[in-house]
Design a protein around this motif. Structure first.
Motif, PDB file in Angstrom:
ATOM      1  N   HIS A  17      -8.340  -2.899  -6.127  1.00 35.47           N
ATOM      2  CA  HIS A  17      -8.876  -3.559  -5.616  1.00 35.47           C
ATOM      3  C   HIS A  17      -8.722  -4.954  -4.770  1.00 35.47           C
ATOM      4  N   LEU A  18      -8.220  -5.609  -5.196  1.00 36.08           N
ATOM      5  CA  LEU A  18      -7.617  -6.707  -4.742  1.00 36.08           C
ATOM      6  C   LEU A  18      -6.606  -6.771  -3.270  1.00 36.08           C
ATOM      7  N   GLY A  19      -6.541  -5.864  -3.206  1.00 33.50           N
ATOM      8  CA  GLY A  19      -5.571  -5.222  -1.740  1.00 33.50           C
ATOM      9  C   GLY A  19      -4.030  -5.455  -2.141  1.00 33.50           C
ATOM     10  N   PRO A  46      -8.612 -14.183  -9.839  1.00 31.98           N
ATOM     11  CA  PRO A  46      -9.705 -12.525  -9.744  1.00 31.98           C
ATOM     12  C   PRO A  46      -8.526 -11.616 -11.027  1.00 31.98           C
ATOM     13  N   SER A  47      -7.981 -12.413 -11.167  1.00 29.03           N
ATOM     14  CA  SER A  47      -7.229 -10.819 -12.764  1.00 29.03           C
ATOM     15  C   SER A  47      -7.367 -11.674 -13.848  1.00 29.03           C
ATOM     16  N   LYS A  84      -2.118  -7.037   0.807  1.00 30.36           N
ATOM     17  CA  LYS A  84      -1.902  -8.842   1.814  1.00 30.36           C
ATOM     18  C   LYS A  84      -2.835  -9.506   0.417  1.00 30.36           C
ATOM     19  N   ASP A  85      -1.678 -10.964   0.822  1.00 33.80           N
ATOM     20  CA  ASP A  85      -2.425 -11.935   0.661  1.00 33.80           C
ATOM     21  C   ASP A  85      -3.302 -12.657   1.415  1.00 33.80           C
ATOM     22  N   VAL A 141      -7.754  -1.827 -14.828  1.00 33.84           N
ATOM     23  CA  VAL A 141      -8.154  -3.061 -14.627  1.00 33.84           C
ATOM     24  C   VAL A 141      -8.627  -4.258 -15.418  1.00 33.84           C
ATOM     25  N   LYS A 191      -4.460 -16.515  -5.183  1.00 31.23           N
ATOM     26  CA  LYS A 191      -5.349 -14.905  -4.494  1.00 31.23           C
ATOM     27  C   LYS A 191      -5.188 -14.156  -5.451  1.00 31.23           C
TER      28      LYS A 191
END
Lengths: 231, 263, 287
Positions: free
Chosen positions: A226-228, A6-7, A230-231, A218, A2
């Motif tokens: 930017h990934l929020g 993305p990272s 919460k999971d 980033v 999650k």
């Protein structure tokens, strides 16, 4: 999955673009061009996501008869009619309806273009035009020369406001040619070309450094907001 | 009915009667046909949005919601036909797209080769839309990460090169500008000094790691003056811009709709 | 505070009404005066004027109807000038709302005023592509990777004037008319600055001060707001006599009448506001 994947994607893509700047040759340049093209395509999906979200939000409001549901229904009616007219390229000409999927979208006969002309265009331009009234009201209420700084701001604004009309040349037409640089239009041009340029340049330096440091954070995964949360 | 409503009703009635009179005498277009209805609807949209000046009201809300719905769909349609069809579906299904949607894809009558590499943006695009799904909406983060990565990479380079190094180069101007015969050009010299002093002092003002007192305080005070002049000019230009937009809109009402004057 | 020193407080609706009236009256009675072009506008005009016939101009119209009142006159002035100089014009937009704006510019200027101008030979519209700065970056390196067709759906290699185009270096100048992001700034950062291609710009008055730092090394010159558009029109009239004929409607010049009266009204409001404060302060001091 999650947050780590993305990272990694952000790191790889961002780094590739930076490397290409220093080594603008294949394979980096080719990959960068490909990724930029992919970006354009994904950006197009983002518009679909935006429209989808809007339809879902207003759909829920209509379905549950929440307060203001009538306006949500108006929004949905506008949304779906524009969508159908545009995707199917429906045209209205000489009293007859038809469709032409291969036609040029900018054709004035398409109902999509008619809705742009008579709903979107007046809507967007009037919203911006509305600001003229508020800026006039704010000028009267809040624009005060309370101290040196405020007086400078106000004085500059007045020079620009006068200098950018034909009143400026008329008011200082009596000045001899040797003092032409003191006419209001010349002052307005000078203020824009030098002190304003200097001030904006200082701001530009700050913005550039801020964006560079944020981009680095980033890309390196230090900033993952930017990934929020919460999971 | 209170007094305010009564006045509004009278104004509306008078305006309506005036419009009917103008249409009856052929001085303005009647709301008939696509163009006629369109112009009248555009006038309604304009007046409904302007009505916000008297506070929030049903006409404004109607126009606002209609506008939001139409514009969201507009962006979707345009990006579908200008980006997804030629740049994605046209790469993945060139024959199909060239036959049914975009004959122009064919070059000299021949459709381009299929490029399966474009499955990558398709997958990312679908992942982005996955956000609307109740199951595993976090998958959209992968596509978002791609978008953020490209944006961060591009901006890092663009801002560093044009807005940082480029601006340092633009600020490196001679203290004294000399003419061809070696004499000083006072006008240009003063202008260059204004740039140098303005940029340096304004940057000093933005430096918050040191107390703004003593000599440094006085320097940063000059920086504030530079910024005030900048904001004053910005305000003047903003007024100019907003008024220009208002002129455009009122021209539509007075000339295109009411036909009270020639263009 | 003595009553004779007190100025009346204007309510919001009165200010709104005043602005509406000072704009409407000059629209109906058409006041306009002579425009004196500023050095910045003259510089842009001279640069376009100096380009030889057949030069390739990328005319980027990056705005929406919200800024049309300010920028459409500017786009028309650029377009008229380029057509007078017999240049090859390539329209493009980074705004989804841009294609109708391009169509309008073509239909209002090229079609009626330059009947000899032919689509595909003298001008072409590449239309809209999303992607903001990424789109500019691709145009800077490989335009045809992004544009497989023109804005009307014809294959880009089947059009005479787009066939030889490779990237931004294929153009002699970029003329950017923009209302914000993405616009002139992105064209400079990702297109013209790295490629070393000259760019001149027209932009909204709000945007103009923010882009002055690029002048003159990264930006040849810029036109800020409706006033600059009117000055450009004045230069067109000075250079090409036919534009003195009223049948060529010069929009920006016509709009400077209402614009001026609105400026004067706002200046009056600022002075009145300050006077009110000053008198109130003087009254407090006396008490």
């Amino acid at each position: 999955m999650k947050r780590t994947v993305p990272s990694i994607i952000t790191f790889l893509v961002g780094t590739l673009l930076i490397v290409t700047f220093f080594i603008p040759h294949k394979p980096f340049s080719k990959l960068t061009d490909d990724f930029n093209t992919f970006f354009d395509i994904i950006a197009a999906f983002a518009f679909i996501l935006g429209g989808g979200n809007l339809a879902r939000m207003h759909g829920k409001r209509v379905a549950s008869r929440q307060a203001g549901w009538f306006y949500s229904a108006v929004c949905l009616a506008g949304f779906f009619s524009m969508l159908i007219f545009g995707l199917l390229k429906i045209r209205y000409h000489d009293g007859a309806l038809g469709w032409d999927l291969k036609g040029d979208l900018n054709n004035a006969q398409f109902l999509f273009q008619q809705m742009w002309e008579y709903i979107f265009r007046p809507g967007t331009s009037t919203i911006y035009a509305l600001l003229a009234f508020f800026i006039a009201s704010a000028s009267y209420r809040a624009f005060r020369a309370r101290n040196t700084e405020a007086a400078l701001l106000l004085g500059t604004a007045l020079i620009i406001l006068l200098g950018r009309t034909f009143v400026g040349p008329i008011l200082t037409a009596w000045l001899p040619p040797s003092l032409e640089f003191l006419t209001i239009p010349s002052l307005a041009n000078w203020v824009m070309a030098w002190p304003t340029q200097a001030g904006n340049r200082a701001i530009m330096f700050g913005v550039a450094l801020g964006i560079v440091s944020l981009s680095l954070k980033v890309i390196l995964g230090i900033d993952r907001s930017h990934l929020g949360e919460k999971d | 009915m209170n007094r305010r409503r009564l006045i509004w009703a009278a104004v509306m009635l008078a305006a309506g009667a005036y419009l009917v009179l103008r249409i009856a005498t052929g001085k303005m277009q009647a709301p008939v046909g696509v163009k006629g209805v369109g112009i009248w609807f555009a006038a309604f949209m304009t007046l409904a949005i302007f009505s916000f000046l008297f506070g929030d009201n049903p006409a404004y809300k109607f126009a606002e919601h209609l506008f939001v719905g139409v514009s969201a769909a507009y962006w979707m349609v345009v990006t579908f036909w200008t980006a997804l069809v030629p740049n994605l579906f046209g790469k993945l299904f060139p024959d199909l797209v060239a036959t049914y949607l975009m004959p122009g894809l064919k070059e000299n009558g021949k459709a381009p080769e299929q490029d399966l590499f474009y499955l990558v943006p398709l997958v990312f695009g679908i992942l982005l839309l996955w956000r609307l799904s109740p199951k595993a909406p976090w998958l959209s983060r992968w596509a978002l990460a791609f978008i953020i990565g490209i944006t961060a990479g591009l901006r890092l380079i663009g801002f560093l090169s044009s807005d940082f190094i480029g601006q340092i180069r633009n600020t490196m101007v001679p203290f004294v500008v000399l003419s061809a015969d070696g004499g000083p050009l006072w006008g240009d010299t003063i202008n260059n000094l204004v740039t140098l002093v303005g940029v340096t002092t304004a940057l000093c003002y933005f430096y918050f790691s040191k107390e703004h007192d003593g000599v440094f305080g006085r320097i940063s005070r000059v920086g504030i003056w530079t910024l005030m002049i900048t904001f004053g000019a910005g305000f003047g230009y903003t007024v100019m811009g907003r008024v220009a937009l208002l002129v455009g809109r009122l021209q539509f009402l007075l000339i295109d709709w009411l036909r009270l004057a020639s263009p | 505070m003595p009553a004779r020193l007190r100025l009346p407080e204007l309510n919001r609706q009165f200010v709104f009404g005043l602005i509406a009236v000072v704009v409407c009256i000059p629209i109906l009675w058409k006041f306009s005066f002579r425009e004196y072009p500023s050095p910045m506008v003259r510089k842009v005009f001279d640069k376009v004027q100096s380009l030889p016939a057949g030069s390739k101009v990328l005319l980027a119209l990056d705005y929406d109807p919200g800024a049309e009142a300010e920028l459409q006159p500017m786009a028309r002035a650029f377009l008229r000038h380029c057509a007078e100089r017999k240049m090859k014009i390539y329209f493009m937009t980074l705004w989804a709302t841009g294609p109708p704006v391009i169509t309008r510019a073509i239909e209002d200027v090229l079609v009626p005023e330059f009947p000899g101008y032919r689509y595909g030979r003298d001008y072409v519209t590449l239309g809209f592509k999303p992607g903001n700065e990424a789109a500019v970056a691709i145009i800077a390196s490989d335009l045809k990777k992004l544009f497989t067709t023109d804005g009307r759906g014809t294959n880009i290699n089947d059009i005479e004037m787009t066939r030889p185009i490779r990237n931004i270096r294929s153009f002699d100048i970029v003329l950017s008319v923009s209302a914000g992001f993405p616009g002139t700034k992105e064209w400079i950062q990702y297109g013209t600055d790295p490629a070393g291609i000259p760019i001149a710009a027209g932009m909204t008055a709000v945007q103009a001060p923010l882009n002055y730092p690029y002048y003159p090394r990264q930006l040849l010159g810029l036109l800020g707001g409706i006033k600059a558009a009117a000055e450009y029109e004045a230069l067109l009239k000075e250079t090409y006599q036919k534009y003195n004929d009223p049948k060529y409607h010069l929009e920006a010049t016509a709009r400077m009448g209402p614009q001026t009266w609105a400026h004067l009204a706002i200046i009056g409001l600022i002075i009145l506001g300050n006077l009110t404060t000053l008198l109130a302060r003087a009254g407090r001091g006396r008490n």
